[in-house]
Design a protein around this motif. Sequence first.
Motif, mmCIF file in Angstrom:
data_model
loop_
_atom_site.group_PDB
_atom_site.id
_atom_site.type_symbol
_atom_site.label_atom_id
_atom_site.label_comp_id
_atom_site.label_asym_id
_atom_site.label_seq_id
_atom_site.Cartn_x
_atom_site.Cartn_y
_atom_site.Cartn_z
ATOM 1 N N ASP A 234 0.844 -1.177 0.000
ATOM 2 C CA ASP A 234 0.000 0.000 0.000
ATOM 3 C C ASP A 234 0.890 1.241 0.000
ATOM 4 N N LEU A 235 0.286 2.416 0.098
ATOM 5 C CA LEU A 235 1.051 3.659 0.036
ATOM 6 C C LEU A 235 1.967 3.861 1.237
ATOM 7 N N ALA A 236 1.696 3.136 2.321
ATOM 8 C CA ALA A 236 2.551 3.217 3.493
ATOM 9 C C ALA A 236 3.651 2.162 3.475
ATOM 10 N N GLY A 237 3.723 1.377 2.403
ATOM 11 C CA GLY A 237 4.750 0.367 2.282
ATOM 12 C C GLY A 237 4.420 -0.953 2.942
ATOM 13 N N ARG A 238 3.182 -1.109 3.428
ATOM 14 C CA ARG A 238 2.778 -2.363 4.052
ATOM 15 C C ARG A 238 2.328 -3.355 2.982
ATOM 16 N N LEU A 266 5.229 9.052 -3.305
ATOM 17 C CA LEU A 266 3.786 8.973 -3.091
ATOM 18 C C LEU A 266 3.395 8.531 -1.699
ATOM 19 N N GLY A 267 4.319 7.918 -0.976
ATOM 20 C CA GLY A 267 3.981 7.230 0.253
ATOM 21 C C GLY A 267 3.468 8.164 1.336
ATOM 22 N N ARG A 268 2.635 7.578 2.176
ATOM 23 C CA ARG A 268 2.156 8.296 3.350
ATOM 24 C C ARG A 268 2.337 7.370 4.544
ATOM 25 N N PRO A 269 2.584 7.929 5.732
ATOM 26 C CA PRO A 269 2.848 7.071 6.891
ATOM 27 C C PRO A 269 1.648 6.228 7.252
ATOM 28 N N ALA A 270 1.918 5.067 7.824
ATOM 29 C CA ALA A 270 0.843 4.198 8.289
ATOM 30 C C ALA A 270 0.091 4.893 9.434
#
Length: 272
Positions: A234-238, A266-270
Motif C-alpha cells: 500500500d502507500l505506506a509500504g505495508r 507517493l507514500g504516506r505514513p501508516a
Amino acid sequence: MTGYADDLALAHLLADAADAISTARFRALDLRVEAKPDLTPVSDADTAVERQIRALLAERRPGDGLLGEEYGGQPPAAPGGRRWVVDPIDGTKNFVRGVPVWATLIALLEGDRPVLGLVSAPALGRRWWGALGAGAYAGPDAAHGAPIRVSAVGRLADASFCYSSLSEWESAGLLEPVLQLMRDTWRSRAYGDFYGYMLLAEGALDVMVEPELSLWDVAALVPIVTEAGGTFTDLAGRPAPGGDAAVENSAVASNGALHADILARLGRPAAR
C-alpha cells in the motif's frame, strides 16, 4: 503447480463459467444496468457471474469462505481459514459502455494472505494466474499459459508509469506527486482497473498505482504480480491487501527495482 494445483484448476473452472456468461452479455442490446447505493453501476452480467461462481464453490468447496462484490461474504468453516474473494466483473463501467477492458477476478486467501490469483479477460482473449511459490503465467487459457516476469527497468526516467484516474488522486490529496511522476517517467498511461497490474506482471510497464481499492479489486492481483517478481504494497509500504472487506486499500505495484523511489514520492505514513 504443486501445493495449489487443485485450487488453481478450480479457479480456471470458475473463470470458464464466468467467461461464458459475461461474453454472452457483453454489448447485449438488452443488458440491464442499475446504480448501486454508492452510485457505481452493476449489470445483470455482474450478478449472474457472481451467482454462478457462488454455486460452484458451494458445491466444490463448501468449507471455504467467500466474499463477492455483489452479494457480500460468508466466513470460512474454521476461523482464519481459506476464503475465496471474487470480483465478477472488474471494469463494469467499461463493460456497460462496450469497452473490452474488463475481467473476472478470483483470489484465494489463507487467513488474510492472498495465495492464489486469477484474472480472466475474455474480450481481450487473455488470462493471467499465479500461486504462492509456483510462479505467474499468462495465456488464452489454462492449457496454453507461459511464464511471465516483470521488467528490469531500474530508473524512473526509463519507466512506463500507470495510474488510476487523476480525480481519485486529487481526492486523496496526492495529485501533484502523481503529476510529477508523469513528468519524470519515460511514459505515462492510465490503462485502468486490473489491466495495468497485469501489464506490469508481463513486463510491459513498470509501475501501477491506485489510491483506493476494495479487497475484491486487489486480492487476485497480488499473487500474480509478486510471483512474476514484482513488489506490491500500500502507500505506506505495508504488504497489500488488508484482509478486512470494509477497509479500503491503496496499491503501489512495481517491478521491485523502482518501489522505494515510488513510495518516497507517493507514500504516506501508516495510521497509528
